[in-house]
Design a protein around this motif. Structure first.
Motif, PDB file in Angstrom:
ATOM      1  N   GLN A  97       0.821  -1.206   0.000  1.00  0.00           N
ATOM      2  CA  GLN A  97       0.000   0.000   0.000  1.00  0.00           C
ATOM      3  C   GLN A  97       0.860   1.263   0.000  1.00  0.00           C
ATOM      4  N   ALA A  98       2.061   1.177   0.542  1.00  0.00           N
ATOM      5  CA  ALA A  98       2.973   2.316   0.599  1.00  0.00           C
ATOM      6  C   ALA A  98       4.383   1.832   0.312  1.00  0.00           C
ATOM      7  N   TYR A  99       5.095   2.553  -0.542  1.00  0.00           N
ATOM      8  CA  TYR A  99       6.434   2.129  -0.934  1.00  0.00           C
ATOM      9  C   TYR A  99       7.172   3.306  -1.547  1.00  0.00           C
ATOM     10  N   GLN A 100       8.467   3.088  -1.748  1.00  0.00           N
ATOM     11  CA  GLN A 100       9.335   4.115  -2.321  1.00  0.00           C
ATOM     12  C   GLN A 100      10.385   3.434  -3.184  1.00  0.00           C
ATOM     13  N   PHE A 101      10.727   4.073  -4.301  1.00  0.00           N
ATOM     14  CA  PHE A 101      11.850   3.573  -5.088  1.00  0.00           C
ATOM     15  C   PHE A 101      12.616   4.756  -5.671  1.00  0.00           C
ATOM     16  N   GLU A 102      13.904   4.519  -5.931  1.00  0.00           N
ATOM     17  CA  GLU A 102      14.762   5.558  -6.475  1.00  0.00           C
ATOM     18  C   GLU A 102      15.792   4.925  -7.392  1.00  0.00           C
ATOM     19  N   VAL A 103      16.362   5.757  -8.277  1.00  0.00           N
ATOM     20  CA  VAL A 103      17.323   5.261  -9.235  1.00  0.00           C
ATOM     21  C   VAL A 103      18.146   6.430  -9.765  1.00  0.00           C
ATOM     22  N   GLU A 104      19.390   6.162 -10.116  1.00  0.00           N
ATOM     23  CA  GLU A 104      20.212   7.140 -10.812  1.00  0.00           C
ATOM     24  C   GLU A 104      20.015   6.959 -12.317  1.00  0.00           C
ATOM     25  N   ILE A 105      19.861   8.090 -13.047  1.00  0.00           N
ATOM     26  CA  ILE A 105      19.609   8.044 -14.488  1.00  0.00           C
ATOM     27  C   ILE A 105      20.546   9.000 -15.197  1.00  0.00           C
ATOM     28  N   GLU A 106      21.126   8.504 -16.271  1.00  0.00           N
ATOM     29  CA  GLU A 106      21.951   9.338 -17.134  1.00  0.00           C
ATOM     30  C   GLU A 106      21.486   9.137 -18.575  1.00  0.00           C
ATOM     31  N   ILE A 107      21.313  10.232 -19.330  1.00  0.00           N
ATOM     32  CA  ILE A 107      20.789  10.146 -20.683  1.00  0.00           C
ATOM     33  C   ILE A 107      21.794  10.674 -21.697  1.00  0.00           C
ATOM     34  N   ASP A 108      21.649  10.206 -22.932  1.00  0.00           N
ATOM     35  CA  ASP A 108      22.422  10.735 -24.043  1.00  0.00           C
ATOM     36  C   ASP A 108      21.796  12.042 -24.538  1.00  0.00           C
TER      37      ASP A 108
END
Length: 510
Positions: free
Chosen positions: A385-396
């Motif tokens: 019911q409750a959660y969190q996520f994260e990520v590092e992103i690099e783009i061209d």
């Protein structure tokens, strides 16, 4: 949209046990378990007992790889083994997993915008490899249930009370589809979605063939879906209805689990008997239909009855002293040589696998399309019911990428960016493009706290700033959009070039 939370049954429920990443697990550690059996979108469970091991899989819809097979040694603690479907044959609904003469079979209903049929795939080992699916040319039916008659011949029971005979190898049909059963009907004043007889599953026990069927529609009113049964001395009928029909039904919107139905009977440890079926969690249609386990008792007259009530309270485990791993970690450091079983593309094209490279702590995802709706995002199923996520992103240069809560290509929300600006997604639309202070590399975080969604961004992964648009997503579900799916965390890469994702981190919140 959704009914108000705070139903009485939920208010008195025993807290769930917590496992990997704080996710719910059924085993309470004291000889009892608490539903859901497997949290998150695990609809239309099909279960197979194979000696002292149980295997189960579920509808996977547009997810590729799909039809992930789960394994248990005690019917309570489950872990994924493999994904049996590796190419897109359409939206997969209500498969059937069975074993016959030493070989495993999956009967797979699938539909595209213009067609629908039932396929079959086979394997000599449950881990695979699974054969390429074979089209059985059954365009008018869904929800197959495999049976072997007293004559030793094989059959598929189908939606609507129909049946078709199979060849001895199970890889083609013989003769035409025939109508064999008129299902029991509920009272006219019950609040249901539709009659919709589907999901027939056949059990042979003590000289009887038992047919368990779902009626009432799988969504719509919370009280609609239900489990009914009939039996016969012959696989050819005649079929008599259970005098206690329905065996299972959600009777009130105040219950913990809504739309309970689509069951399979299975023998558990120590000669115990159980039903697995699915249900929506009260006020959380966004999580999809979750897998539930209900104890069964066989009466002296040879009919079974369900004992679990509304499944809001703990129940004795099939094997009280058993234990084991349960669930799957959704976090990924991308150090392997391939994506984990938690990942799947939405509505994958034939070349989708070529877009992705994994290794050295990085997931490289080639750009596709212009936005999440046409980029075939990479998604996971989660059950909290409750959660969190994260990520590092690099783009061209020329790329745009980001994080999502994705229902389907027309209903999603999220936050992405290109080299100069953020892009906000809401209701499946672009809603704003404020300046991006981080350039082509940043960390993004999503928090979904009981339908309230917030985003954070960071230039270094340590100091976070709250993005100035929040969202409410309780309506991102089937009764609004159709499709029977769930709201899934995910990543997308669009525009040109590729996006590089590192250190995907997920955790459940209290």
């Amino acid at each position: 949209m959704g009914l108000a939370p705070g139903a009485p049954a939920a208010a008195v429920q025993t807290p769930s046990a917590r496992g990997v990443e704080g996710q719910r697990r059924p085993d309470l550690g004291d000889g009892r378990f608490l539903n859901p059996l497997i949290a998150g979108d695990r609809p239309d469970p099909t279960i197979l007992r194979d000696g002292d091991v149980w295997y189960m899989t579920f509808s996977s819809f547009e997810a590729i790889p799909g039809l992930v097979i789960w394994r248990s040694e005690d019917l309570i603690n489950w872990t994924p083994v493999s994904a049996a479907l590796t190419r897109n044959i359409g939206s997969v609904w209500a498969p059937e997993l069975t074993r016959h003469e030493g070989r495993y079979y999956l009967y797979i209903p699938a539909r595209t915008p213009g067609t629908r049929t039932i396929w079959v795939s086979w394997a000599d080992r449950i881990e695979g490899p699974w054969s390429d699916p074979i089209d059985l040319n059954l365009p008018a039916h869904i929800d197959p249930g495999h049976a072997v008659g007293e004559d030793g011949k094989r059959y598929l029971f189908l939606s609507g009370g129909d049946r078709v005979a199979l060849a001895d190898d199970g890889l083609s049909t013989v003769r035409r589809v025939e109508h064999v059963y008129d299902p029991w009907r509920y009272p006219e004043d019950w609040d249901v979605e539709s009659f919709s007889p589907e999901g027939p599953k056949i059990l042979r026990k003590d000289g009887w063939f038992y047919m368990i069927t779902a009626v009432g529609g799988t969504a719509g009113p919370p009280t609609g879906h239900m489990v009914i049964m009939a039996r016969s001395r012959s696989v050819h009928g005649p079929w008599e209805d259970h005098p206690g029909n329905p065996l299972v039904r959600t009777e009130s919107r105040e219950e913990k689990w809504w739309s309970r139905g689509h069951a399979t009977l299975v023998e558990g440890p120590g000669g115990s008997w159980w039903m697995v079926y699915h249900g929506y969690e009260n006020s959380y249609w966004t999580l999809g239909r979750q897998c539930l386990l209900d104890p069964v008792r066989w009466r002296a007259d040879g009919w079974p009855e369900a004992l679990g009530g509304d499944l809001s309270r703990p129940l004795p485990k099939p094997a009280p002293g058993s234990t084991g791993d349960h669930g799957v970690a959704l976090s990924d450091d991308f150090t392997g040589d391939r994506p984990g079983l938690q990942w799947s593309f939405h509505d994958a094209g034939p070349d989708e696998a070529s877009r992705i490279r994994v290794g050295d702590g990085t997931l490289r995802l080639a750009a596709r399309g212009t936005a999440p709706k046409d980029s075939s995002p990479l998604l996971v199923v989660q059950g909290e019911q409750a959660y969190q996520f994260e990520v590092e992103i690099e783009i061209d240069p020329g790329g745009v990428a980001g994080v999502l809560l994705f229902y389907d290509s027309q209903l999603y929300c999220g936050l992405g960016f290109d080299a100069g600006r953020f892009v906000t997604h809401q209701f499946g639309l672009e809603r704003g493009r404020p300046p991006n202070p981080h350039g082509r590399r940043m960390w993004l975080r999503v928090t979904n706290n009981r339908h309230i969604v917030t985003f954070h961004h960071s230039g270094d992964g340590e100091t976070w700033a709250r993005f100035d648009r929040q969202m409410e997503v309780s309506g991102y579900h089937h009764n609004v959009r159709g499709g029977f799916m769930s709201l899934r965390p995910g990543l997308y890469s669009a525009g040109t070039g590729e996006a590089r994702f590192r250190q995907f981190r997920y955790r459940a919140l209290p």
